[in-house]
Design an enzyme around this catalytic site. Sequence first.
Site, mmCIF file in Angstrom:
data_model
loop_
_atom_site.group_PDB
_atom_site.id
_atom_site.type_symbol
_atom_site.label_atom_id
_atom_site.label_comp_id
_atom_site.label_asym_id
_atom_site.label_seq_id
_atom_site.Cartn_x
_atom_site.Cartn_y
_atom_site.Cartn_z
ATOM 1 N N TYR A 12 -30.541 28.740 54.773
ATOM 2 C CA TYR A 12 -30.351 29.992 55.510
ATOM 3 C C TYR A 12 -29.688 29.646 56.836
ATOM 4 C CZ TYR A 12 -31.294 34.876 56.596
ATOM 5 O OH TYR A 12 -31.159 36.204 56.890
ATOM 6 N N LYS B 31 -34.903 42.546 27.830
ATOM 7 C CA LYS B 31 -33.577 41.978 27.588
ATOM 8 C C LYS B 31 -33.319 40.802 28.529
ATOM 9 C CE LYS B 31 -29.752 42.470 25.178
ATOM 10 N NZ LYS B 31 -28.917 43.673 25.164
ATOM 11 N N GLY C 2 -20.570 56.634 15.411
ATOM 12 C CA GLY C 2 -20.896 56.646 16.827
ATOM 13 C C GLY C 2 -20.503 55.328 17.452
ATOM 14 N N ALA D 218 -22.000 52.343 17.640
ATOM 15 C CA ALA D 218 -22.158 51.160 16.800
ATOM 16 C C ALA D 218 -21.195 51.192 15.619
ATOM 17 C CB ALA D 218 -23.599 51.049 16.313
ATOM 18 N N ASN E 77 -33.048 52.613 12.081
ATOM 19 C CA ASN E 77 -34.419 52.191 12.397
ATOM 20 C C ASN E 77 -35.240 53.367 12.893
ATOM 21 O OD1 ASN E 77 -35.259 49.542 11.891
ATOM 22 N ND2 ASN E 77 -34.032 48.721 13.571
#
Length: 464
Positions: free
Chosen positions: A110, A165, A267, A269, A359
């Site tokens: 720093y 994720k 769509g 995908a 799914n």
Amino acid sequence: MRSNMHIIIRLEIEKAKANIGQIATLIHENDADLVAIDVKKETPQETIRDITIKVNDEPGQLKVIKALNDSDGVYVKHISDRTFLVHLGGKIDIKPKLDLKNREQLSHVYTPEVARVCNAIHANPLLAYNLTIKSNSVAVVSDGTAVLGLGQISPEAAMPVMEGKAMLFKRFADINAYPICLDTTDTDEIIRTIKAISPGFGGINLEDIGSPQCFEIEETLKQELDIPIFHDDQHGTAIVVLAGILNALKLTKKNLKECKIVVCGVGAAGIAITKMLLAAGAENVIGVDKEGSITRDHSYDNKMWEWYANHTNPEKVDATLSEAMTNADIFIGVSRGDILQEEDLKNMAKDPIVFALANPIPEISPDIARDHVRVMATGRSDYPNQVNNLLCFPGIFRGALDARASSINEQMKVAAAEAIAATIGSDELSEDYIIPGVFNEKVVERVRAAVVQAANESGVSRKT
């Protein structure tokens, strides 16, 4: 047989109306086991206790909770299961790479010494890849409009998915990923925000952003930023699908170029899958949505459908899903459950390949399809050949970051798909094993190496 699904329930109990013995009996009568009791608070009038129970499944959990709620003097205050417990306090953390123990160390990381590093980067911005976390960081960005099977939810509610994720990025590719959920669904504002935060990241992973906004967001960012932009819901799925198709074709001894392919669900995908198939050499792809097949004989308000019509369906087939399935070699579904009939499979070409990816309910049950198809894949983990994006995004980002790529192009995506497919050797390949498991340790490194090579060959690598 009882499962190991453990639930912790906090109960407030009026001592004059109920006792723990009665509650234990009630739990047993509702097909659950009492595992543990912890006292949290005790007064002469009431007691608050955390009880741990074991149940068979979620319906069993709901049955016990209802019985407790219906009991006089018993109040259910809070419920936690193992899933909720692992989310307590969030699932990720940030840690320094060195332990600060004295003022001399502090002066280097720093003020005042850090100013020298700042000036060096200011003079040469590319030094940020060497001197900051940029070279190994990805922003996982969502607006919460298309989260898993939940659809549009609040940005706060989307955070657990984005944290998950980020965990996967770190676990499988040692990439520092940051969950960023935006409190806006305005396309222009999302683009502006991502551009504004981009200097700190080596790549942007767009996640769970609804169609058609996702197309504009991705395309604009790809044009205006010089770091990889990757919408995983589109391209991750497409890459893994192509990998599975390549291996399925080895078993059926068919050529992708000669196959009739039906893609159900046009769509985000479905369009990305189609682009991948075309990039890999497919020539006869027919996209089908609820209105029927997409054909250039019709015009569409959706500009992505206009693109689709002009690049697919060379024979201009105008058909329903069932009609389009006649003599099809490959079916790929990214739509909704139970829309494909057993008769449709019987009408396909010899050795049909079916990827039913809706799914949690596939377009047709594998149990129904088993006797009629050569190769079957789904998006579910309880059947063979699961199409899971986890096979793609860690390796493709690892490769893009290592190459310091300015983008992730079609060559890199196809290379990633081929690398995933090649992970399964010819001696291992079978109808029930065309897609490697997500914990296969070979996948990330093979995808990384293939992506780096493709980035170098296609001229998007800036690594010298």
